[in-house]
Design a protein around this motif. Sequence first.
Motif, PDB file in Angstrom:
ATOM      1  N   VAL B  20       0.863  -1.178   0.000  1.00  0.00           N
ATOM      2  CA  VAL B  20       0.000   0.000   0.000  1.00  0.00           C
ATOM      3  C   VAL B  20       0.901   1.229   0.000  1.00  0.00           C
ATOM      4  O   VAL B  20       1.757   1.366   0.863  1.00  0.00           O
ATOM      5  CB  VAL B  20      -0.883   0.025   1.268  1.00  0.00           C
ATOM      6  CG1 VAL B  20      -1.745   1.271   1.292  1.00  0.00           C
ATOM      7  CG2 VAL B  20      -1.732  -1.228   1.351  1.00  0.00           C
ATOM      8  N   GLY B  45      -3.493   9.984   3.658  1.00  0.00           N
ATOM      9  CA  GLY B  45      -2.090   9.816   4.046  1.00  0.00           C
ATOM     10  C   GLY B  45      -1.580  10.918   4.953  1.00  0.00           C
ATOM     11  O   GLY B  45      -0.385  11.004   5.214  1.00  0.00           O
ATOM     12  N   SER B  47      -1.957  11.491   8.270  1.00  0.00           N
ATOM     13  CA  SER B  47      -1.329  11.081   9.526  1.00  0.00           C
ATOM     14  C   SER B  47       0.044  10.470   9.270  1.00  0.00           C
ATOM     15  O   SER B  47       0.992  10.723  10.007  1.00  0.00           O
ATOM     16  CB  SER B  47      -2.206  10.066  10.262  1.00  0.00           C
ATOM     17  OG  SER B  47      -3.399  10.674  10.657  1.00  0.00           O
ATOM     18  N   THR B  48       0.129   9.666   8.226  1.00  0.00           N
ATOM     19  CA  THR B  48       1.419   9.069   7.881  1.00  0.00           C
ATOM     20  C   THR B  48       2.434  10.171   7.586  1.00  0.00           C
ATOM     21  O   THR B  48       3.585  10.102   8.017  1.00  0.00           O
ATOM     22  CB  THR B  48       1.258   8.151   6.659  1.00  0.00           C
ATOM     23  OG1 THR B  48       0.162   7.264   6.896  1.00  0.00           O
ATOM     24  CG2 THR B  48       2.515   7.343   6.421  1.00  0.00           C
TER      25      THR B  48
HETATM   26  N1  LIG Z   1       0.687   1.042   9.942  1.00  0.00           N
HETATM   27  C1  LIG Z   1       0.023   0.902   8.772  1.00  0.00           C
HETATM   28  N2  LIG Z   1      -0.047  -0.290   8.157  1.00  0.00           N
HETATM   29  C2  LIG Z   1      -0.686  -0.431   6.989  1.00  0.00           C
HETATM   30  N3  LIG Z   1      -1.310   0.555   6.325  1.00  0.00           N
HETATM   31  C3  LIG Z   1      -1.295   1.768   6.883  1.00  0.00           C
HETATM   32  C4  LIG Z   1      -0.627   2.009   8.133  1.00  0.00           C
HETATM   33  N4  LIG Z   1      -0.764   3.323   8.438  1.00  0.00           N
HETATM   34  C5  LIG Z   1      -1.493   3.867   7.439  1.00  0.00           C
HETATM   35  N5  LIG Z   1      -1.810   2.944   6.501  1.00  0.00           N
HETATM   36  C6  LIG Z   1      -2.566   3.183   5.268  1.00  0.00           C
HETATM   37  O1  LIG Z   1      -2.063   4.341   4.661  1.00  0.00           O
HETATM   38  C7  LIG Z   1      -3.114   5.138   4.154  1.00  0.00           C
HETATM   39  C8  LIG Z   1      -3.064   6.516   4.752  1.00  0.00           C
HETATM   40  O2  LIG Z   1      -3.414   6.461   6.108  1.00  0.00           O
HETATM   41  P1  LIG Z   1      -3.398   7.732   7.047  1.00  0.00           P
HETATM   42  O3  LIG Z   1      -2.072   8.394   6.942  1.00  0.00           O
HETATM   43  O4  LIG Z   1      -3.828   7.307   8.399  1.00  0.00           O
HETATM   44  O5  LIG Z   1      -4.504   8.659   6.389  1.00  0.00           O
HETATM   45  P2  LIG Z   1      -5.272   9.938   6.952  1.00  0.00           P
HETATM   46  O6  LIG Z   1      -4.598  10.365   8.209  1.00  0.00           O
HETATM   47  O7  LIG Z   1      -5.157  10.946   5.866  1.00  0.00           O
HETATM   48  O8  LIG Z   1      -6.688   9.542   7.172  1.00  0.00           O
HETATM   49  C9  LIG Z   1      -4.391   4.388   4.426  1.00  0.00           C
HETATM   50  O9  LIG Z   1      -4.738   3.678   3.271  1.00  0.00           O
HETATM   51  C10 LIG Z   1      -4.020   3.461   5.547  1.00  0.00           C
HETATM   52  O10 LIG Z   1      -4.791   2.294   5.485  1.00  0.00           O
END
Ligand SMILES: Nc1ncnc2c1ncn2[C@@H]1O[C@H](COP(=O)(O)OP(=O)(O)O)[C@@H](O)[C@H]1O
Lengths: 220, 337
Positions: B20, B45, B47-48
């Motif tokens: 992903v 993405g 938060s990431t």
């Molecule tokens: N630790 C992780 N393992 C697998 N997939 C992740 C993880 N963290 C985030 N993702 C994936 O990365 C994408 C972005 O997530 P995230 O950064 O939380 O988005 P947002 O904060 O914009 O809602 C999503 O598709 C999520 O499922």
Amino acid sequence: MFDQTVVNMIGTGIKDTLYMTLASTFFGYVFGLPFGIVLYVTRKDGLRPNRFIYFVGDAICNIVRSVPFLILLILLIPFTRFLVGKSYGSSATVVPLVICAVPYIARVVEASLHEVDAGVIEAAKAMGAGKLQIIWKVLLVEARVSLLNGAVITTGILLGYSAMSGTVGGGGLGDIAVRYGYYRWQTDIMAVTVVLLIVIFQLIQNAGSRMVGWIDHRKR
Amino acid sequence: MSEIEIKNLTKTFEVKGQTVTALDHISFRVEKGDIFGIIGMSGAGKSTLVRSINFLEKPTEGQVLIGGTDLGSLSEKELRRERRKIGMIFQDFHLLEQKNVLDNIGFSLEIEGKKKRAARERARELLQLVHLEEKEKAYPSQLSGGQKQRVAIARALAANPDILLCDEATSALDPQTTESILLLLKEINEKFGITIVIITHQMSVVTRICNKVAVIDSGVLVEEGLVQKIFESPKSDAAKELIFERKIRHTPLRRLDAARTIRIVFQENPAYEPVISNVILKAQTPVNILKADTKNIGGKAVGEMVLGLPEGQNIQERIIADLRKSGLIVTEVSVDV
Ligand SMILES: Nc1ncnc2c1ncn2[C@@H]1O[C@H](COP(=O)(O)OP(=O)(O)O)[C@@H](O)[C@H]1O
Ligand SMILES: [Mg+2]
């Protein structure tokens, strides 16, 4: 109702039972708490995943826990004799009780630590906390209610096991209950010891609940 | 030198044997004193990305430079020290439930090895800043959401950071509380010159306090720049959608017969009504007002209006030309917005 020797015997039984229960809980935690922390830290979503260590720890836990306590008691006789110098009496019973308790406690600790919100750990990391600091200052503090609840349950279980070990000369109230109740049909003595066991169990539970009330700041 | 520089950042996750891509070659800079918004839909993405800024998430590819220091080049210990310069707050506050307000705020100092007394002293200072002096002995469970976030902000500031990261910090709060937290962030930015990065899915948060914004869509940075510019004339679909906050989609007004929809943005121009009515009078045809709103962007009132134009290529072009001539910014909006 009972003569002095019986009263004395029951008094000693209470003392021995409390001694076995509390000593085995204490030493159980001396080994089980770090063991549980290691399991938590090394599991695959832990602070420092390590497949090998987790696998070994996990296997030890499962193996020891699947051996019935009485079998463990007998299997450990040589080890107990080596450690305490004899294989009967309440001090000797503490050894198998501890061995039996450690993996159980490790599991309970692992589960308690796992309840701590991952977000709080993340916040600590963001503040620059190291792994040891996270364990000491976050995990053990935030999980303390769950840890204490686990300890209370563990103490209750060890109380029961200490009574069971009475059947093989372990001493304590369980010993008395078996000797008088089972072998000699003196049901009155047996009844008294059983009631005493129930009372001790209740006291432990109550003390535990009260302590939980003191240290938990999540409610209200 | 930029306070934060993200270079070609890519982050992938392996989920059940599949890759992903959460972030896809993202680059941008945040300058000292900025209040930088990062906006995107849920799962975009964000938060990431924000977790990559303090390296809670290690990039698969690319670099993160904080004040010129490449975080990827640091040892574990140096990284921990670097993180103390970067405060962080979260949607769910993440306070220590078993510690009172004072000890929560002093926690990062405790980690640094400061004495308990010194930590408490500093914590009291910060409580004053966030206006919660009377709550120092309270536990998080006794606080409201807004109060918890104030404590979290105080905690994040205790170590005197240069940067404050906010991951959906107001998403769990009601509008009034959101407003007060945003004002507090603004105050902190102005008073201490702390650079703030705000992650949100709400355009209103960005327009309220951010000066710059980056729009993230499915892990890709699709648009970046001054908030005012992007609000006036969003180019990417994601930005347009976020600006409308999907409100318009669900209003019955949408069903009005509009052959073509345009959006006009105007600033501090109280004469916009005559402009529109003049246009209508001139065109001799009715125009549907699908949406009208004013926002406060960086202290300036900015209005926006969505108009449904009548059928007819000629007349449509004429109306648009007239509006542009009056100094309004006109953008085309797809009908299903
Ligand atoms: N630790 C992780 N393992 C697998 N997939 C992740 C993880 N963290 C985030 N993702 C994936 O990365 C994408 C972005 O997530 P995230 O950064 O939380 O988005 P947002 O904060 O914009 O809602 C999503 O598709 C999520 O499922
Ligand atoms: Mg998020």
